[in-house]
Scaffold this motif. Structure first.
Motif, short mmCIF file in Angstrom:
data_model
loop_
_atom_site.label_atom_id
_atom_site.label_comp_id
_atom_site.label_asym_id
_atom_site.label_seq_id
_atom_site.Cartn_x
_atom_site.Cartn_y
_atom_site.Cartn_z
N ASP A 12 0.86 -1.18 0.00
CA ASP A 12 0.00 0.00 0.00
C ASP A 12 0.90 1.23 0.00
OD1 ASP A 12 -1.67 2.15 0.56
OD2 ASP A 12 -2.94 1.02 1.93
N LEU A 13 1.15 1.80 -1.20
CA LEU A 13 2.10 2.90 -1.31
C LEU A 13 1.64 4.13 -0.54
CD1 LEU A 13 3.19 2.66 -5.04
CD2 LEU A 13 4.44 1.92 -3.02
N GLU A 14 0.33 4.38 -0.51
CA GLU A 14 -0.17 5.54 0.22
C GLU A 14 0.16 5.41 1.70
OE1 GLU A 14 -4.36 7.96 1.02
OE2 GLU A 14 -4.24 6.45 -0.58
N PHE A 15 -0.03 4.20 2.27
CA PHE A 15 0.32 3.96 3.68
C PHE A 15 1.82 4.12 3.88
CE2 PHE A 15 2.06 0.81 6.66
CZ PHE A 15 1.52 1.28 7.85
N LYS A 16 2.61 3.54 2.96
CA LYS A 16 4.06 3.60 3.08
C LYS A 16 4.56 5.03 3.09
CE LYS A 16 8.20 2.37 0.42
NZ LYS A 16 8.72 1.67 -0.78
N PHE A 17 4.10 5.82 2.12
CA PHE A 17 4.57 7.20 2.04
C PHE A 17 4.08 8.03 3.21
CE2 PHE A 17 5.00 6.88 -2.86
CZ PHE A 17 6.21 6.25 -2.69
N ASP A 18 2.88 7.74 3.72
CA ASP A 18 2.37 8.45 4.89
C ASP A 18 3.22 8.15 6.11
OD1 ASP A 18 0.25 10.08 6.24
OD2 ASP A 18 -0.04 8.18 7.34
N GLU A 19 3.56 6.88 6.29
CA GLU A 19 4.41 6.50 7.43
C GLU A 19 5.77 7.18 7.35
OE1 GLU A 19 3.95 4.19 10.23
OE2 GLU A 19 1.96 4.94 9.67
N MET A 20 6.28 7.34 6.14
CA MET A 20 7.62 7.89 5.97
C MET A 20 7.67 9.42 6.06
SD MET A 20 9.19 5.29 3.08
CE MET A 20 10.85 5.97 3.14
N THR A 21 6.54 10.05 6.40
CA THR A 21 6.55 11.48 6.72
C THR A 21 6.62 11.71 8.22
OG1 THR A 21 4.14 11.65 6.78
CG2 THR A 21 5.22 12.03 4.65
N LYS A 22 6.64 10.64 9.01
CA LYS A 22 6.67 10.76 10.48
C LYS A 22 8.11 10.93 10.97
CE LYS A 22 2.45 8.01 11.06
NZ LYS A 22 1.83 6.79 11.63
N ILE A 48 24.92 11.89 7.13
CA ILE A 48 24.05 13.05 6.93
C ILE A 48 22.59 12.68 7.16
CG2 ILE A 48 23.23 14.72 5.21
CD1 ILE A 48 25.99 14.58 3.92
N CYS A 49 22.17 11.53 6.67
CA CYS A 49 20.80 11.04 6.85
C CYS A 49 20.86 9.63 7.42
CB CYS A 49 20.04 11.05 5.52
SG CYS A 49 18.43 10.21 5.60
N PRO A 50 20.60 9.46 8.72
CA PRO A 50 20.75 8.15 9.36
C PRO A 50 19.61 7.19 9.06
CG PRO A 50 20.03 9.75 10.99
CD PRO A 50 20.27 10.52 9.72
N HIS A 51 19.46 6.88 7.78
CA HIS A 51 18.44 5.94 7.32
C HIS A 51 19.09 4.57 7.11
CE1 HIS A 51 15.18 4.19 4.96
NE2 HIS A 51 14.45 5.27 5.20
N SER A 52 18.32 3.52 7.33
CA SER A 52 18.86 2.16 7.18
C SER A 52 19.40 1.90 5.78
CB SER A 52 17.78 1.13 7.52
OG SER A 52 16.65 1.30 6.68
N ARG A 53 18.89 2.61 4.77
CA ARG A 53 19.32 2.40 3.39
C ARG A 53 20.64 3.07 3.05
NH1 ARG A 53 19.77 1.93 -0.65
NH2 ARG A 53 18.31 2.57 -2.27
N ASN A 54 21.13 3.95 3.92
CA ASN A 54 22.32 4.71 3.59
C ASN A 54 23.60 4.04 4.09
OD1 ASN A 54 20.93 6.63 2.16
ND2 ASN A 54 20.77 8.08 3.85
N LEU A 100 17.89 11.61 1.48
CA LEU A 100 18.65 12.86 1.41
C LEU A 100 18.46 13.72 2.65
CD1 LEU A 100 17.85 13.96 -2.28
CD2 LEU A 100 20.11 13.34 -1.40
N ARG A 101 17.22 13.82 3.11
CA ARG A 101 16.89 14.71 4.22
C ARG A 101 17.47 14.20 5.54
NH1 ARG A 101 11.78 17.76 3.31
NH2 ARG A 101 11.65 17.76 5.58
N GLU A 102 17.94 15.13 6.37
CA GLU A 102 18.45 14.73 7.68
C GLU A 102 17.37 14.10 8.53
OE1 GLU A 102 20.74 17.67 9.79
OE2 GLU A 102 21.44 18.58 7.91
N ASP A 103 16.10 14.50 8.32
CA ASP A 103 15.01 13.95 9.12
C ASP A 103 14.41 12.68 8.53
OD1 ASP A 103 13.49 14.89 6.98
OD2 ASP A 103 12.48 16.47 8.12
N GLY A 104 14.93 12.21 7.40
CA GLY A 104 14.50 10.96 6.81
C GLY A 104 13.08 10.94 6.30
N LYS A 105 12.47 12.10 6.08
CA LYS A 105 11.06 12.15 5.70
C LYS A 105 10.87 12.13 4.18
CE LYS A 105 9.42 14.39 9.92
NZ LYS A 105 8.66 15.51 10.52
#
Length: 353
Positions: free
Chosen positions: A64-74, A235-241, A266-271
């Motif tokens: 569910d891409l809408e759910f995924k992208f919504d979660e990733m704005t938190k 710079i961005c502490p995301h699991s993918r980086n 890219l973003r420091e806040d991972g959003k």
């Protein structure tokens, strides 16, 4: 091609084949030539000086891409890994997307390149150069019969995993903040895949592997370590980086990192929010250049597969990125390396020609 569209950009990752597959498959190929609602097509490429890159074949999960992208704005998120996909389900999807790639070649839209010299020739002739790449090896059987056939068809790059488990290894979830030190690495089949790809001179893409898998490849592969679309964890502490320790290993192997345009990396806040200034991309580029060297950094846009900065929603916007790089102080020689020269170097070293 005007001055703002030079040097040409050869890119480490796009998902346009998946988009065309979902839009109707072979019937959608014409839109790539005439113009489509997406990041990459021939008119946009001509405007932006986009010369081609790694065309990923990817089997999507029922997410569910809408759910995924919504979660990733938190402020924090940890999306569960999708379920594994069986070979029987993955194989026909891979065949369908590969057929789109070769249909585009038959229509004269691009050239499927099997060597660095093929790419150079395409660049010289103003033709879009495409590398047949698989992101996630679900369609590869443990006996490698599929791999042998796909290699003969032109496959030259493969990621053992996307962000879900395969018989070859384990990926990273979309988790922020987090390192990629999540779970076990390559399986016995995965170690065999490393040896097989090394023998065939197929490039292994480390971008979605977890840290344990990354280090397994580093220990067992004789080839340069390459992450086609990953950014700086510092710079961005995301699991993918990638951590600085991983970047050091890539440098030592004379490998390569392609800067991912996906805003969450890219973003420091991972959003997953698109209001990202180009200066933030330059921060990542500077960090990557500092840690792996100016000969080992390029682009891996993730076009047609991610939310990207507002200024770069289409490859037609790439002149804005070049302008920002030049304004930042990158000279002509470095610009050429970052835009395509470094990819040609590492591919020649990996493929042997």
């Amino acid at each position: 091609m005007d001055k703002t569209s030079r040097p040409a950009i050869f890119d480490g990752h796009n998902d346009v084949l998946l988009k065309l597959h979902r839009a109707g498959g072979l019937r959608a190929s014409e839109s790539f030539l005439s113009g489509r609602d997406g990041a990459i097509d021939l008119p946009s490429a001509k405007t932006g000086g986009f010369a081609g890159g790694f065309f990923a074949v990817y089997v999507p999960s029922p997410t569910d891409l809408e759910f995924k992208f919504d979660e990733m704005t938190k402020d924090r998120y940890d999306l569960p890994l999708p379920d594994p996909i069986d070979w029987e389900d993955a194989f026909p999807v891979v065949m369908a997307q590969a057929a789109i790639l070769f249909d585009l070649e038959a229509r004269g839209a691009l050239v499927v390149c099997k060597s660095a010299s093929d790419i150079r020739t395409a660049l010289k002739n103003g033709k879009m150069a495409a590398i047949f790449h698989i992101e996630g090896a679900e369609a590869i059987d443990p006996d490698f019969h599929t791999l042998d056939v796909l290699y003969q068809a032109g496959l030259r790059s493969i990621g053992p995993v996307w962000s879900r488990t395969t018989i070859f290894g384990h990926g990273v979830p979309f988790r922020y903040p987090s390192t990629g030190d999540i779970g076990p690495g390559l399986t016995d089949h995965g170690l065999r895949l490393v040896r097989k790809c090394d023998a065939l001179n197929i490039m292994l893409d480390l971008s979605h592997l977890n840290e344990a898998g990354f280090w397994d490849v580093a220990r067992h592969s004789t080839k340069p370590l390459v992450a086609t679309h990953s950014n700086a964890h510092a710079i961005c502490p995301h699991s993918r980086n990638l951590t600085d320790k991983q970047l050091a290993a890539i440098c030592e192997s004379d490998g390569m990192v392609g800067l991912n345009f996906a805003v969450a990396f890219l973003r420091e806040d991972g959003k997953m929010l698109a209001d990202v200034p180009l200066e933030q991309m330059l921060r990542h580029l500077d960090h990557l250049i500092e840690h792996v060297g100016e000969d080992r950094v390029g682009f891996g846009s993730d076009y047609d597969g991610a939310v990207v900065p507002e200024a770069l929603t289409s490859c037609a916007g790439l002149p804005d990125l070049r302008h920002a790089m030049a304004k930042h102080g990158y000279d002509d020689a470095l610009m050429t390396k970052l835009c395509h020269g470094n990819w040609l170097r590492v591919l020649e070293k990996t493929w042997g020609h």
